[in-house]
Design a protein around this motif. Structure first.
Motif, PDB file in Angstrom:
ATOM      1  N   VAL A 228       0.864  -1.180   0.000  1.00 59.58           N
ATOM      2  CA  VAL A 228       0.000   0.000   0.000  1.00 59.58           C
ATOM      3  C   VAL A 228       0.900   1.229   0.000  1.00 59.58           C
ATOM      4  CG1 VAL A 228      -1.766   1.305   1.230  1.00 59.58           C
ATOM      5  CG2 VAL A 228      -1.823  -1.203   1.252  1.00 59.58           C
ATOM      6  N   PHE A 229       0.638   2.135  -0.925  1.00 58.05           N
ATOM      7  CA  PHE A 229       1.439   3.350  -1.073  1.00 58.05           C
ATOM      8  C   PHE A 229       0.511   4.558  -1.014  1.00 58.05           C
ATOM      9  CE2 PHE A 229       3.456   6.342  -4.301  1.00 58.05           C
ATOM     10  CZ  PHE A 229       4.331   6.909  -3.377  1.00 58.05           C
ATOM     11  N   ILE A 230       0.728   5.436  -0.032  1.00 61.05           N
ATOM     12  CA  ILE A 230      -0.080   6.647   0.126  1.00 61.05           C
ATOM     13  C   ILE A 230       0.774   7.841  -0.278  1.00 61.05           C
ATOM     14  CG2 ILE A 230      -1.375   8.092   1.734  1.00 61.05           C
ATOM     15  CD1 ILE A 230      -1.842   5.594   3.441  1.00 61.05           C
ATOM     16  N   SER A 231       0.265   8.636  -1.205  1.00 61.48           N
ATOM     17  CA  SER A 231       1.046   9.749  -1.754  1.00 61.48           C
ATOM     18  C   SER A 231       0.127  10.906  -2.113  1.00 61.48           C
ATOM     19  CB  SER A 231       1.819   9.278  -2.994  1.00 61.48           C
ATOM     20  OG  SER A 231       0.929   8.715  -3.944  1.00 61.48           O
ATOM     21  N   GLY A 232       0.682  11.911  -2.792  1.00 62.23           N
ATOM     22  CA  GLY A 232      -0.089  13.082  -3.188  1.00 62.23           C
ATOM     23  C   GLY A 232      -0.962  12.823  -4.401  1.00 62.23           C
ATOM     24  N   GLU A 233      -1.794  13.810  -4.727  1.00 66.81           N
ATOM     25  CA  GLU A 233      -2.779  13.648  -5.803  1.00 66.81           C
ATOM     26  C   GLU A 233      -2.159  13.463  -7.181  1.00 66.81           C
ATOM     27  OE1 GLU A 233      -7.016  15.009  -5.657  1.00 66.81           O
ATOM     28  OE2 GLU A 233      -5.962  16.824  -5.017  1.00 66.81           O
ATOM     29  N   VAL A 234      -0.898  13.858  -7.335  1.00 66.45           N
ATOM     30  CA  VAL A 234      -0.261  13.700  -8.642  1.00 66.45           C
ATOM     31  C   VAL A 234      -0.219  12.233  -9.067  1.00 66.45           C
ATOM     32  CG1 VAL A 234       2.097  13.487  -7.726  1.00 66.45           C
ATOM     33  CG2 VAL A 234       1.732  14.421 -10.021  1.00 66.45           C
ATOM     34  N   SER A 235      -0.258  11.323  -8.079  1.00 68.10           N
ATOM     35  CA  SER A 235      -0.235   9.887  -8.393  1.00 68.10           C
ATOM     36  C   SER A 235      -1.469   9.458  -9.177  1.00 68.10           C
ATOM     37  CB  SER A 235      -0.140   9.066  -7.103  1.00 68.10           C
ATOM     38  OG  SER A 235       1.087   9.306  -6.446  1.00 68.10           O
ATOM     39  N   MET A 236      -2.576  10.161  -8.983  1.00 73.96           N
ATOM     40  CA  MET A 236      -3.810   9.806  -9.692  1.00 73.96           C
ATOM     41  C   MET A 236      -3.668  10.044 -11.191  1.00 73.96           C
ATOM     42  SD  MET A 236      -6.659   8.507  -8.640  1.00 73.96           S
ATOM     43  CE  MET A 236      -8.115   7.930  -9.513  1.00 73.96           C
ATOM     44  N   TYR A 237      -2.800  10.975 -11.562  1.00 72.73           N
ATOM     45  CA  TYR A 237      -2.590  11.275 -12.977  1.00 72.73           C
ATOM     46  C   TYR A 237      -1.473  10.416 -13.572  1.00 72.73           C
ATOM     47  CZ  TYR A 237      -4.848  15.432 -11.040  1.00 72.73           C
ATOM     48  OH  TYR A 237      -5.684  16.279 -10.355  1.00 72.73           O
ATOM     49  N   LYS A 238      -0.418  10.211 -12.795  1.00 74.42           N
ATOM     50  CA  LYS A 238       0.773   9.554 -13.333  1.00 74.42           C
ATOM     51  C   LYS A 238       0.718   8.030 -13.288  1.00 74.42           C
ATOM     52  CE  LYS A 238       4.216  13.198 -12.596  1.00 74.42           C
ATOM     53  NZ  LYS A 238       5.531  13.507 -11.968  1.00 74.42           N
ATOM     54  N   LEU A 239       0.340   7.470 -12.136  1.00 74.85           N
ATOM     55  CA  LEU A 239       0.460   6.022 -11.961  1.00 74.85           C
ATOM     56  C   LEU A 239      -0.386   5.198 -12.934  1.00 74.85           C
ATOM     57  CD1 LEU A 239       0.796   5.632  -8.073  1.00 74.85           C
ATOM     58  CD2 LEU A 239       2.568   5.434  -9.826  1.00 74.85           C
ATOM     59  N   PRO A 240      -1.662   5.550 -13.190  1.00 74.34           N
ATOM     60  CA  PRO A 240      -2.424   4.738 -14.157  1.00 74.34           C
ATOM     61  C   PRO A 240      -1.753   4.666 -15.528  1.00 74.34           C
ATOM     62  CG  PRO A 240      -3.904   6.151 -12.914  1.00 74.34           C
ATOM     63  CD  PRO A 240      -2.515   6.589 -12.575  1.00 74.34           C
ATOM     64  N   ASP A 250      -6.683  -1.712 -18.093  1.00 77.40           N
ATOM     65  CA  ASP A 250      -7.600  -0.961 -17.242  1.00 77.40           C
ATOM     66  C   ASP A 250      -8.922  -1.707 -17.115  1.00 77.40           C
ATOM     67  OD1 ASP A 250      -9.797   1.173 -16.664  1.00 77.40           O
ATOM     68  OD2 ASP A 250      -7.909   2.174 -16.197  1.00 77.40           O
ATOM     69  N   ILE A 251      -9.354  -1.968 -15.880  1.00 72.05           N
ATOM     70  CA  ILE A 251     -10.612  -2.686 -15.637  1.00 72.05           C
ATOM     71  C   ILE A 251     -11.539  -1.847 -14.757  1.00 72.05           C
ATOM     72  CG2 ILE A 251      -9.636  -4.993 -15.945  1.00 72.05           C
ATOM     73  CD1 ILE A 251      -9.423  -5.180 -12.877  1.00 72.05           C
ATOM     74  N   THR A 252     -11.366  -0.523 -14.806  1.00 68.62           N
ATOM     75  CA  THR A 252     -12.184   0.368 -13.986  1.00 68.62           C
ATOM     76  C   THR A 252     -13.650   0.271 -14.391  1.00 68.62           C
ATOM     77  OG1 THR A 252     -10.314   1.897 -13.835  1.00 68.62           O
ATOM     78  CG2 THR A 252     -12.486   2.754 -13.223  1.00 68.62           C
ATOM     79  N   GLU A 253     -14.508   0.101 -13.398  1.00 71.11           N
ATOM     80  CA  GLU A 253     -15.942   0.038 -13.677  1.00 71.11           C
ATOM     81  C   GLU A 253     -16.415   1.392 -14.191  1.00 71.11           C
ATOM     82  OE1 GLU A 253     -20.155  -0.936 -11.362  1.00 71.11           O
ATOM     83  OE2 GLU A 253     -18.232  -1.416 -10.402  1.00 71.11           O
ATOM     84  N   GLY A 254     -17.039   1.397 -15.326  1.00 70.59           N
ATOM     85  CA  GLY A 254     -17.495   2.644 -15.931  1.00 70.59           C
ATOM     86  C   GLY A 254     -16.469   3.257 -16.860  1.00 70.59           C
ATOM     87  N   GLY A 255     -15.277   2.647 -16.943  1.00 74.51           N
ATOM     88  CA  GLY A 255     -14.253   3.119 -17.868  1.00 74.51           C
ATOM     89  C   GLY A 255     -13.411   4.254 -17.312  1.00 74.51           C
ATOM     90  N   ILE A 256     -12.508   4.729 -18.158  1.00 74.12           N
ATOM     91  CA  ILE A 256     -11.589   5.797 -17.767  1.00 74.12           C
ATOM     92  C   ILE A 256     -12.310   7.134 -17.846  1.00 74.12           C
ATOM     93  CG2 ILE A 256      -9.412   6.951 -18.301  1.00 74.12           C
ATOM     94  CD1 ILE A 256      -8.498   4.325 -19.612  1.00 74.12           C
ATOM     95  N   GLY A 257     -12.283   7.877 -16.733  1.00 72.49           N
ATOM     96  CA  GLY A 257     -12.951   9.175 -16.689  1.00 72.49           C
ATOM     97  C   GLY A 257     -11.963  10.318 -16.589  1.00 72.49           C
ATOM     98  N   ASN A 258     -12.467  11.467 -16.225  1.00 69.86           N
ATOM     99  CA  ASN A 258     -11.638  12.657 -16.043  1.00 69.86           C
ATOM    100  C   ASN A 258     -10.768  12.477 -14.797  1.00 69.86           C
ATOM    101  OD1 ASN A 258     -10.537  15.174 -15.588  1.00 69.86           O
ATOM    102  ND2 ASN A 258     -12.429  16.293 -16.005  1.00 69.86           N
ATOM    103  N   PRO A 259      -9.439  12.469 -14.935  1.00 71.48           N
ATOM    104  CA  PRO A 259      -8.573  12.243 -13.770  1.00 71.48           C
ATOM    105  C   PRO A 259      -8.688  13.329 -12.707  1.00 71.48           C
ATOM    106  CG  PRO A 259      -7.280  12.958 -15.659  1.00 71.48           C
ATOM    107  CD  PRO A 259      -8.659  12.678 -16.161  1.00 71.48           C
ATOM    108  N   MET A 260      -9.266  14.478 -13.080  1.00 71.48           N
ATOM    109  CA  MET A 260      -9.441  15.559 -12.113  1.00 71.48           C
ATOM    110  C   MET A 260     -10.517  15.215 -11.085  1.00 71.48           C
ATOM    111  SD  MET A 260      -7.341  18.059 -12.890  1.00 71.48           S
ATOM    112  CE  MET A 260      -8.069  19.524 -12.162  1.00 71.48           C
TER     113      MET A 260
END
Length: 294
Positions: A228-240, A250-260
């Motif tokens: 488990v890695f806890i970090s800043g919000e920039v990870s939501m944009y970079k890691l995927p 990618d197996i996200t339910e509902g598909g890839i959305g706005n990373p914001m």
């Protein structure tokens, strides 16, 4: 060794070296018996040798001062790197000055730091810093530093990326998806060293049984089949994006959305399941990344 002291020693050494070298060339062989009388007669007739020195010395002196300065700094830094001991210090003072020259000005700043050595000795040392860094320091501020066990006055503040890279061999970058996979397969004894190789400041917190980096607000926890890695919000944009670049699907339910605004992303490959989720604690927002073995 501080920049001001290094500069002073380099300039003095360069002037002395240049002067003696030029005099040696001018008066080469003059000490031989057959030349002593001739040189004495020349000296009586011509007293302009001092003016010659004033013309000839500055050019080599400038060149040698840079050489000596580099040598002194390199030697001090090498000694510090080989004999470094890390500790916490307190800023107790500082100064910032500006020297005006013909085409501008030269700024130099320094801070005084008090710390205690490993054997209990209290030391006050001065370290040169940039004008920009100086503005960020204040009296009473706690800072991490390293000092030489052979010369406690030889210190380096671990407050800039360049200093950390130089003395701690850290890459000082964001933790990537590939790093998480490496950490997943790493042995427990290797984890702390690997984390600090990526970015400096990690320690193991016995209370929560996790690795923390307080200066960068990050937490890392490793279990036999999950990290488990806890970090800043920039990870939501970079890691995927990084995981998908490593052939994760990618197996996200509902598909890839706005990373914001998207709260969660899920990915997988043959070996791992990855969950990247936004979380909130009070006014602070974090991203929790979980990598689990299938």
């Amino acid at each position: 060794m501080g920049f001001q002291l290094t500069t002073f020693l380099a300039i003095v050494g360069a002037v002395i070296f240049s002067t003696t070298s030029i005099l040696t060339i001018i008066y080469y062989n003059s000490w031989k018996e057959e030349n002593v009388k001739q040189e004495a007669e020349i000296e009586e007739k011509d007293n302009g040798w001092l003016s010659v020195l004033f013309v000839l010395v500055p050019i080599p002196a400038v060149i040698f001062s840079f050489i000596f300065m580099y040598t002194l700094e390199s030697g001090a830094d090498q000694l510090l790197k080989e004999t470094q001991i890390e500790t916490e210090g307190i800023i107790i003072g500082g100064s910032s000055n500006s020297v005006h020259v013909r085409r501008g000005s030269f700024d130099y700043s320094s801070v005084s730091v008090k710390f205690q050595t490993k054997d209990g000795k209290e030391v006050v040392a001065t370290e040169d810093v940039s004008e920009y860094e100086f503005k960020g320091f204040y009296k009473g501020q706690k800072v991490m530093l390293i000092y030489s066990s052979e010369d406690p006055q030889n210190i380096e503040l671990l407050t800039t990326k360049s200093a950390i890279k130089k003395f701690k061999d850290s890459e000082e970058r964001d933790i990537s998806a590939n790093d998480l996979l490496v950490l997943m397969d790493a042995k427990d004894i290797q984890v702390l060293n690997l984390l600090n190789k990526i970015t400096y400041g990690w320690t193991f917190d016995q209370n929560i049984q996790a690795y923390t980096n307080k200066s960068k607000n990050m937490v890392f926890q490793k279990q036999p089949s999950e990290i488990v890695f806890i970090s800043g919000e920039v990870s939501m944009y970079k890691l995927p994006k990084q995981f998908m670049g490593l052939d994760f699907k990618d197996i996200t339910e509902g598909g890839i959305g706005n990373p914001m605004i998207q709260r969660e992303r899920n990915l997988e490959n043959e070996r791992f399941l990855v969950s990247i989720e936004r979380t909130r604690s009070g006014q602070q927002r974090f991203v929790t990344t979980t990598v689990a073995k299938k």
